[in-house]
Design a protein around this motif. Structure first.
Motif: not given
Length: 179
Positions: A117-126, A140-146, A155-157, A165-171
């Motif tokens: 399940t992918i919640e709102n405003n998520v970015i799924l990298g290549a 959340a942001k999922i990095g490329a090749n993850a 709010n996590t990358t 996790p590498v960071k919480q999307n602080k903004k």
């Protein structure tokens, strides 16, 4: 008709390479979402063969495989969509961006909910893989090749194999706290 107009606006807004609204019709991600809407209609009416026929046709025309049983919300943006796979029980909520080569797949061949399940405003990298009945939290942001095998907090990358996790999307996280 409203769906088409909204999708055209979305693609023009998200992709600066688009110079005219007609160009949107050449984008495989745009076409795949149209095919999905039609196939999903037949799937919901238990006309599974027709639904799968349409989705298979879409896969051959666009390089994007969306199972007609998947649930997709508003404003899905697929950029350079070649190689995307979205499984039957996947749920994609609103305002999600998916880049090429992403798989929303299962880890087991059982009945019931087995895709993410992918919640709102998520970015799924290549080329990221999100596998199993897990939840990727909003913003959340999922990095490329993850390779994501566990829930991702909002709010996590996350990056890596397996994803961590590498960071919480602080903004976004800070904006939430001040409300």
């Amino acid at each position: 008709m409203r769906f088409l107009i909204n999708q055209i606006k979305l693609y023009k807004q998200k992709d600066p390479a688009i110079k005219s609204p007609l160009e949107v019709f050449l984008y495989p991600g745009f076409r795949a979402t149209i095919y999905y809407k039609i196939a999903h209609f037949f799937y919901l009416h238990h006309l599974y063969f027709i639904a799968r026929f349409i989705s298979e046709r879409a896969k051959h025309k666009t390089g994007i495989e969306i199972h007609p049983g998947a649930t997709i919300g508003k404003n899905l943006f697929i950029d350079h969509g070649m190689g995307i796979v979205i499984g039957e029980t996947a749920i994609i909520k609103d305002n999600v961006t998916i880049y090429h080569g992403v798989t929303l797949g299962a880890t087991k061949s059982t009945k019931g909910k087995r895709h993410p399940t992918i919640e709102n405003n998520v970015i799924l990298g290549a080329h990221s893989l999100v596998l199993g009945n897990i939840i990727v939290g909003q913003n959340a942001k999922i990095g490329a090749n993850a390779v994501v095998l566990k829930n991702v907090k909002p709010n996590t990358t996350v990056v890596g194999i397996p994803a961590h996790p590498v960071k919480q999307n602080k903004k976004i996280a800070n904006n939430k706290k001040t409300r």
